[in-house]
Scaffold this motif. Structure first.
Motif, short mmCIF file in Angstrom:
data_model
loop_
_atom_site.label_atom_id
_atom_site.label_comp_id
_atom_site.label_asym_id
_atom_site.label_seq_id
_atom_site.Cartn_x
_atom_site.Cartn_y
_atom_site.Cartn_z
N THR A 95 3.48 -3.78 6.27
CA THR A 95 2.48 -4.75 5.92
C THR A 95 3.06 -5.73 5.11
N HIS A 96 2.31 -7.15 5.12
CA HIS A 96 2.84 -8.34 4.64
C HIS A 96 4.04 -8.67 5.48
N CYS A 97 4.12 -8.46 6.80
CA CYS A 97 5.44 -8.50 7.52
C CYS A 97 5.92 -9.97 7.55
N THR A 99 -6.61 -9.20 5.99
CA THR A 99 -6.64 -10.18 5.03
C THR A 99 -5.98 -9.78 3.71
N ASP A 100 -5.71 -8.64 3.22
CA ASP A 100 -5.43 -8.17 1.97
C ASP A 100 -6.56 -8.61 1.03
N LEU A 101 -7.69 -8.63 1.37
CA LEU A 101 -8.53 -9.19 0.60
C LEU A 101 -8.74 -8.78 -0.58
N SER A 161 -7.63 -4.31 8.83
CA SER A 161 -6.51 -3.09 8.33
C SER A 161 -5.90 -3.28 6.91
N HIS A 162 -6.24 -4.14 6.16
CA HIS A 162 -5.70 -4.06 4.74
C HIS A 162 -6.71 -5.04 3.70
N VAL A 163 -7.54 -4.02 3.14
CA VAL A 163 -8.39 -4.84 2.20
C VAL A 163 -8.26 -4.09 0.85
N HIS A 164 -8.90 -4.62 -0.50
CA HIS A 164 -8.67 -3.81 -1.58
C HIS A 164 -10.26 -4.16 -2.02
N CYS A 165 -11.22 -3.09 -1.71
CA CYS A 165 -12.55 -3.07 -2.05
C CYS A 165 -13.03 -1.83 -2.98
N VAL A 169 -0.87 7.13 3.41
CA VAL A 169 -0.18 7.09 2.04
C VAL A 169 0.29 5.43 1.89
N LYS A 170 -0.21 5.03 0.70
CA LYS A 170 0.20 3.38 0.58
C LYS A 170 1.60 3.38 -0.60
N VAL A 171 2.31 2.34 -0.21
CA VAL A 171 3.40 2.27 -1.35
C VAL A 171 3.87 0.72 -1.19
N ASP A 178 -8.84 0.52 3.33
CA ASP A 178 -8.39 0.12 1.93
C ASP A 178 -7.10 0.37 1.68
N ALA A 179 -6.34 -0.70 1.41
CA ALA A 179 -4.73 -0.44 1.28
C ALA A 179 -4.21 0.18 -0.03
N GLY A 180 -4.57 1.36 -0.70
CA GLY A 180 -4.16 1.96 -1.84
C GLY A 180 -4.71 1.46 -3.03
#
Ligand SMILES: [Zn+2]
Length: 415
Positions: free
Chosen positions: A253-255, A313-315, A102-106, A197-199, A130-132
């Motif tokens: 996210t990053h809770c 992961t926030d990979l 649910s959270h990567v950067h690709c 939307v990501k912030v 992809d988280a923004g």
């Protein structure tokens, strides 16, 4: 590495080869062979004898899974091997819906983003969010060169900053860089790939403008009718001031981050505002990343019944180096601090499908759903896991991906 070649130990065999190995009595000498009956190859692929763990359907049992034309065609006990062109033995393995991160950067090639096919699909993750990584000004290229060309299913949150994560800090300093209407328009243009939307709420990113920037992200989300995913780690403003702005369906996210203004107080008690947010329908996502996950915080929250909805992961390239490695490792890490296997798998299969507006039918092994399937070995032993504070925990299980079916295609993992 994924390959289409068979496992060395012969995990994959053609239906006929498998039957030949397990076939009946030899023919009496001199007798004519019986007429060859063409097998009823109704299925393209059959995964036999694995333990299916599919929390969305409450399944944790031995079952076979058959695939045809890129979709799940059957899930049942003892599907005959001669009904499939390719048969895979999943004996002693776990078969799950394809994992969803649910959270990567690709946005590979931009900033610190990673390659989804290598680090996600290659490790049992068939879908990523992809988280923004891109904002309204560069989502076009992200869509054209990454989302459309990757084997991994990629959905995207569009950052409220026009260029996404190209500038990690000070992304929102110039008012012209934060444009709710442009973000809403970008989401509209690239649906169904764009889902929110990501912030980012961190002192170095947005400082005292955090509340104002979050409001602009919500404004964009209201226009586009999508959720907001809010990165919160070390914000300038107190956490309750941020959480109270979130709406049902938004994502924190990053809770389990542990910098200033985080989710537990000095006495180790979860902030009432966090529990209230959870009760209002705000989702909680782990997203370890380079600096966003503390075992201490996670353990305190879970002891007080604040469980995450999703494990992610926030990979990024840096996160890969820092032992996050992949989503199955993050799942194993959460198991090491007390999340049971079925709940952990729910957090990477059915839960994200309930949170996000995916157009594909994924997250469960149901007839007619996309044939996105992961096959894991659950290794037993002592495994050290690390958070981003340098703290370690030892777990006794580790999920290791052995094969994946992506859009109906079988890929074998030879690691
Ligand atoms: Zn991130």
């Amino acid at each position: 590495m994924l390959t289409r070649r068979a496992f060395s130990q012969g995990l994959v065999a053609s239906g006929t080869a498998l039957l030949a190995q397990t076939g009946g009595k030899p023919l009496p000498a001199g007798s004519a062979p019986p007429p060859q009956k063409a097998p009823d190859q109704r299925y393209d692929l059959l995964i036999q004898g694995g333990t299916v763990v599919d929390p969305g359907q409450g399944l944790h049992t031995l079952l076979d899974v058959a695939v045809k034309d890129g979709k799940i065609a059957a899930i049942a006990a003892n599907i005959p091997a001669d009904r499939a062109a390719t048969v895979v033995s999943a004996k002693d393995k776990i078969v799950t819906p394809g994992f969803i991160d649910s959270h990567v950067h690709c946005y590979d090639g931009v900033a610190r983003c990673t390659n989804a096919d290598h680090y996600c699909l290659g490790r049992g993750v068939t879908t990523v969010v992809d988280a923004g990584s891109a904002g309204s000004e560069n989502i076009a290229n992200f869509y054209k060169y990454i989302i459309r060309t990757s084997a991994t299913r990629i959905y995207a949150f569009v950052d409220i900053g026009v260029l996404g994560v190209i500038s990690l800090d000070h992304s929102y300093d110039n008012p012209a860089w934060v444009n709710p209407k442009a973000v809403a328009q970008a989401i509209e243009t690239y649906r169904p790939a764009t889902i929110g939307v990501k912030v980012r709420m961190t002192e170095s990113v947005v400082a005292e403008k955090d509340i104002d920037t979050l409001k602009k992200a919500i404004e964009a989300a209201e226009i586009a009718q999508v959720p907001v995913m809010v990165h919160i780690n070390g914000p300038h403003s107190p956490l309750p001031d941020l959480l109270k702005l979130l709406r049902k369906g938004d994502i924190y996210t990053h809770c389990f981050a542990g910098r200033k203004n985080f989710i537990v107080d000095a006495a180790g008690t979860v902030l009432p505002a966090a529990l209230e947010a959870r009760d209002r329908g705000i989702f909680f996502d782990t997203a370890q990343g380079q600096a966003h996950f503390s075992f201490d915080v996670a353990e305190k929250c879970m002891k007080q019944n604040l469980m995450p909805d999703t494990i992610s992961t926030d990979l990024s390239n840096l996160a890969v180096q820092r032992r996050i490695y992949d989503l199955p490792t993050m799942v194993s890490k959460m198991m090491a601090i007390g999340v049971d296997l079925d709940k952990a798998i729910a957090m990477v299969t059915i839960n994200p499908t309930r949170m996000y507006n995916f157009d594909a039918k994924i997250g469960a092994l149901k007839t007619g759903y996309e044939a996105d399937i992961s096959i894991f070995e659950l290794r037993e032993g002592n495994f050290d896991y690390e958070d981003t504070e340098g703290k370690k925990r030892t777990g006794h299980q580790r999920l290791v991906n052995k094969a994946v079916v992506s859009r109906g295609e079988l890929l074998i993992n030879e690691v």
